[in-house]
Design a protein around this motif. Structure first.
Motif, PDB file in Angstrom:
ATOM      1  N   LYS A   1     -14.942   6.451  -8.427  1.00  0.00           N
ATOM      2  CA  LYS A   1     -13.688   6.903  -9.062  1.00  0.00           C
ATOM      3  C   LYS A   1     -13.918   7.948 -10.148  1.00  0.00           C
ATOM      4  CE  LYS A   1      -9.369   5.121 -10.963  1.00  0.00           C
ATOM      5  NZ  LYS A   1      -8.535   5.621  -9.856  1.00  0.00           N
TER       6      LYS A   1
ATOM      7  N   SER B   1       1.183  13.309  -2.357  1.00  0.00           N
ATOM      8  CA  SER B   1       1.643  13.169  -3.740  1.00  0.00           C
ATOM      9  C   SER B   1       2.482  14.391  -4.110  1.00  0.00           C
ATOM     10  CB  SER B   1       0.415  13.058  -4.646  1.00  0.00           C
ATOM     11  OG  SER B   1       0.621  12.106  -5.640  1.00  0.00           O
TER      12      SER B   1
ATOM     13  N   ARG C   1      -6.957   5.895  -2.559  1.00  0.00           N
ATOM     14  CA  ARG C   1      -6.438   4.895  -3.505  1.00  0.00           C
ATOM     15  C   ARG C   1      -6.948   3.545  -3.027  1.00  0.00           C
ATOM     16  NH1 ARG C   1      -3.505   9.597  -2.429  1.00  0.00           N
ATOM     17  NH2 ARG C   1      -2.082  10.128  -4.118  1.00  0.00           N
TER      18      ARG C   1
ATOM     19  N   ASP D   1     -11.711   5.096  -4.634  1.00  0.00           N
ATOM     20  CA  ASP D   1     -10.538   5.230  -5.507  1.00  0.00           C
ATOM     21  C   ASP D   1     -10.610   6.588  -6.204  1.00  0.00           C
ATOM     22  OD1 ASP D   1      -8.148   3.978  -6.317  1.00  0.00           O
ATOM     23  OD2 ASP D   1      -9.026   3.318  -8.207  1.00  0.00           O
TER      24      ASP D   1
ATOM     25  N   LYS E   1       2.703   5.738  -8.581  1.00  0.00           N
ATOM     26  CA  LYS E   1       3.877   6.336  -7.910  1.00  0.00           C
ATOM     27  C   LYS E   1       3.665   6.416  -6.393  1.00  0.00           C
ATOM     28  CE  LYS E   1       3.647  10.156 -10.376  1.00  0.00           C
ATOM     29  NZ  LYS E   1       2.591   9.793 -11.342  1.00  0.00           N
ATOM     30  N   THR E   2       2.543   6.988  -5.994  1.00  0.00           N
ATOM     31  CA  THR E   2       2.319   7.181  -4.560  1.00  0.00           C
ATOM     32  C   THR E   2       2.179   5.829  -3.850  1.00  0.00           C
ATOM     33  OG1 THR E   2       1.355   9.353  -4.861  1.00  0.00           O
ATOM     34  CG2 THR E   2       0.741   8.194  -2.855  1.00  0.00           C
ATOM     35  N   THR E   3       1.449   4.905  -4.468  1.00  0.00           N
ATOM     36  CA  THR E   3       1.279   3.581  -3.869  1.00  0.00           C
ATOM     37  C   THR E   3       2.641   2.902  -3.704  1.00  0.00           C
ATOM     38  OG1 THR E   3      -0.829   3.448  -5.036  1.00  0.00           O
ATOM     39  CG2 THR E   3       0.030   1.404  -4.112  1.00  0.00           C
TER      40      THR E   3
HETATM   41  N1  LIG Z   1       0.251  -0.367 -11.128  1.00  0.00           N
HETATM   42  C1  LIG Z   1      -0.924   0.218 -11.274  1.00  0.00           C
HETATM   43  N2  LIG Z   1      -1.660   0.054 -12.399  1.00  0.00           N
HETATM   44  C2  LIG Z   1      -2.859   0.643 -12.549  1.00  0.00           C
HETATM   45  N3  LIG Z   1      -3.424   1.450 -11.614  1.00  0.00           N
HETATM   46  C3  LIG Z   1      -2.733   1.682 -10.487  1.00  0.00           C
HETATM   47  C4  LIG Z   1      -1.451   1.083 -10.261  1.00  0.00           C
HETATM   48  N4  LIG Z   1      -1.024   1.481  -9.039  1.00  0.00           N
HETATM   49  C5  LIG Z   1      -1.971   2.283  -8.531  1.00  0.00           C
HETATM   50  N5  LIG Z   1      -3.013   2.408  -9.379  1.00  0.00           N
HETATM   51  C6  LIG Z   1      -4.224   3.248  -9.233  1.00  0.00           C
HETATM   52  O1  LIG Z   1      -3.922   4.517  -9.811  1.00  0.00           O
HETATM   53  C7  LIG Z   1      -4.476   5.587  -9.053  1.00  0.00           C
HETATM   54  C8  LIG Z   1      -3.398   6.513  -8.618  1.00  0.00           C
HETATM   55  O2  LIG Z   1      -2.502   5.798  -7.770  1.00  0.00           O
HETATM   56  P1  LIG Z   1      -1.245   6.537  -7.153  1.00  0.00           P
HETATM   57  O3  LIG Z   1      -1.723   7.689  -6.380  1.00  0.00           O
HETATM   58  O4  LIG Z   1      -0.431   5.516  -6.482  1.00  0.00           O
HETATM   59  O5  LIG Z   1      -0.537   6.996  -8.502  1.00  0.00           O
HETATM   60  P2  LIG Z   1       0.369   8.271  -8.837  1.00  0.00           P
HETATM   61  O6  LIG Z   1       1.201   7.838  -9.980  1.00  0.00           O
HETATM   62  O7  LIG Z   1       1.050   8.719  -7.605  1.00  0.00           O
HETATM   63  O8  LIG Z   1      -0.675   9.375  -9.284  1.00  0.00           O
HETATM   64  P3  LIG Z   1      -0.399  10.984  -9.450  1.00  0.00           P
HETATM   65  O9  LIG Z   1       0.266  11.165 -10.781  1.00  0.00           O
HETATM   66  O10 LIG Z   1      -1.780  11.544  -9.420  1.00  0.00           O
HETATM   67  O11 LIG Z   1       0.451  11.417  -8.303  1.00  0.00           O
HETATM   68  C9  LIG Z   1      -5.227   4.928  -7.906  1.00  0.00           C
HETATM   69  O12 LIG Z   1      -6.561   4.828  -8.295  1.00  0.00           O
HETATM   70  C10 LIG Z   1      -4.580   3.570  -7.789  1.00  0.00           C
HETATM   71  O13 LIG Z   1      -5.468   2.623  -7.252  1.00  0.00           O
END
Ligand SMILES: Nc1ncnc2c1ncn2[C@@H]1O[C@H](COP(=O)(O)OP(=O)(O)OP(=O)(O)O)[C@@H](O)[C@H]1O
Ligand SMILES: [Mg+2]
Length: 459
Positions: A440, A136, A319, A334, A113-115
């Motif tokens: 991680k 986040s 991340r 990570d 989500k954040t990415t």
């Molecule tokens: N499409 C993907 N598939 C698998 N792993 C991913 C994907 N996108 C990001 N990640 C990894 O997942 C982790 C969390 O990424 P991110 O912060 O973007 O997710 P998030 O959904 O916002 O998490 P949260 O629920 O903690 O807010 C990081 O380690 C990132 O590298």
């Protein structure tokens, strides 16, 4: 934030003013829940956190420039008193949105989500004023705080929405009704709280598309059957994205450079254009396509989107954050959080980045995996072995030991340490010039401190 008087704010959230000398005083800056982040002219929302109670910091917030405090009781400085500060922030955010009416884009999913939010914001802000979730901040507190940063000039409001239980998204979409809803994936995060399986997670995440209007868009990941299954739960138009040929926004000719960054040809209904991402790991293709789908729904063409994605940089720390040390060690941090999906994606990305270099993994556990926890941790150990990591350091008792055991019995050199301090000491001693170290764990393991220590060693 558009300027509002204390009186208007009090009416928006049903508050009673206490110690307020001037109800006409204007709030001109956004709200904050941390008194150290209060902006002059802002509003301080006093909430009780795990460690401190915001009410104890009310006077400090006003001294720092807050016009008033949104509080659950009188605090001796100008306050708008409500029964429930979180609900009140939500009501205020709802009222603000009614006045300014930007296009609200809600995005949810188990990972990324954040990415994705960071990528999308960077694509959109080249074309129109965009406000996106900071860090986040995706829950009942963070979402209103983001909304309150919007003002009359804001065209796009990109909101990360977290769902740790059923009803969460219904609540968040009630505060900020989206016209565009993006669902990334349904994974195994938060299993303990949601129920037992992916179907329960899908049930909860689908609340986002249920909230969309008929003239809105649901952007669904065609590669995830649980997300595809949400198509029947919305009145909105559906646009599929993903690697699948049935997706209308998709990637073709995906390839990876020597630094593990992916490039591909973006295909949208408006045409095709080349993208070269600056982020590492093949999983980023899915995140980029998700952002591209939203931008397509908003009317951007393939070239505009591809340019935005190519120019985008990593915005949020922890991340797959890469530091090249002067001694030739590469640290891949990570450590922001972990679940099985992100553990797999991260290990693969680090290995792709390393190529033939020696690789060290420093891993803690993954929280909230319910009954399947030991088995999932053992799977990680087998993956570490399958990807041919040279050394594994596991941190902590319990689940991480299942990772250690599985990797050891598959032939990896494993060290199991008890805490972060020991992990830093051991990794520092083990690392040699040219190594790649991947760090991680779930946030509660505190491995961010380890990643930072390793990244700043030898400077
Ligand atoms: N499409 C993907 N598939 C698998 N792993 C991913 C994907 N996108 C990001 N990640 C990894 O997942 C982790 C969390 O990424 P991110 O912060 O973007 O997710 P998030 O959904 O916002 O998490 P949260 O629920 O903690 O807010 C990081 O380690 C990132 O590298
Ligand atoms: Mg997030």
């Amino acid at each position: 934030m558009i300027p509002m008087t204390l009186d208007e704010i009090a009416r928006a959230c049903g508050a009673s003013p206490h110690d307020v000398p001037d109800p006409g005083a204007l709030v001109t800056a956004p709200a904050a829940v941390d008194s150290r982040e209060v902006a002059p002219g802002g509003l301080f929302a006093a909430t009780a956190g795990a460690r401190t109670d915001g009410h104890d910091h009310a006077a400090a917030a006003v001294a720092a420039g807050a016009v008033a405090v949104l509080a659950a009781r009188p605090v001796g400085v100008p306050a708008l008193v409500v029964d429930d500060v979180r609900l009140a922030l939500g009501l205020l955010a709802r009222q603000l949105l009614r006045r300014i009416g930007p296009t609200v884009i809600g995005l949810t999913g188990s990972v990324g989500k954040t990415t994705t939010k960071d990528l999308l914001a960077q694509v959109l802000e080249r074309h129109a004023a965009t406000v996106a979730t900071d860090r986040s901040y995706n829950n009942e507190l963070g979402l209103p705080l983001t909304v309150l940063r919007a003002d009359a000039a804001t065209r796009h409001l990109v909101l990360e929405m977290g769902a740790s239980r059923k009803g969460d998204l219904t609540y968040l979409t009630g505060i900020a009704p989206p016209r565009i809803g993006l669902v990334l994936n349904v994974g195994t995060a938060h299993l303990e709280r949601m129920g037992t399986g992916r179907a329960d997670v899908a049930e909860a995440k689908g609340e986002l598309v249920e909230a969309l209007p008929a003239d809105g868009y649901a952007l669904l990941n065609a590669d995830d059957p649980y997300v595809l299954g949400m198509a029947g739960r919305t009145e909105a138009q559906i646009l599929l994205y993903g690697r699948s040929p049935r997706a209308r926004v998709r990637a073709e000719r995906v390839r990876m450079d020597e630094r593990a960054r992916t490039a591909f040809e973006l295909v949208t209904p408006s045409g095709r254009a080349p993208v070269a991402l600056d982020l590492i790991g093949e999983h980023q293709v899915s995140n980029a396509l998700a952002a591209a789908a939203v931008a397509t729904a908003l009317g951007l063409d393939a070239a505009e989107i591809a340019d935005g994605l190519t120019a985008a940089r990593r915005r949020s720390a922890g991340r797959l954050q890469i530091t090249e040390r002067p001694d030739g060690v590469t640290v891949v941090d990570d450590a922001y959080n972990a679940n099985p999906e992100s553990m797999r994606a991260g290990l693969r990305a680090a290995k792709a980045l390393a190529g033939a270099r020696r690789t060290v993994a420093v891993l803690g556990g993954m929280g909230q995996q319910a009954d399947a926890s030991r088995a999932r941790h053992a799977e990680v150990g087998r993956l570490v072995a399958g990807l041919r990591f040279d050394v594994l350091i596991t941190v902590g008792a319990g689940d991480p030991l299942a990772t250690a055991e599985a990797a050891r019995s598959s032939g990896v050199a494993v060290h199991a340490v008890e805490d972060v301090t020991e992990a830093i000491e051991l990794a520092t001693a083990l690392l040699e010039p040219g190594d790649v170290v991947f760090v991680k764990a779930s946030s509660e393991y505190g491995l961010g401190a380890c990643a930072r220590a390793l990244a700043t060693a030898n400077q």
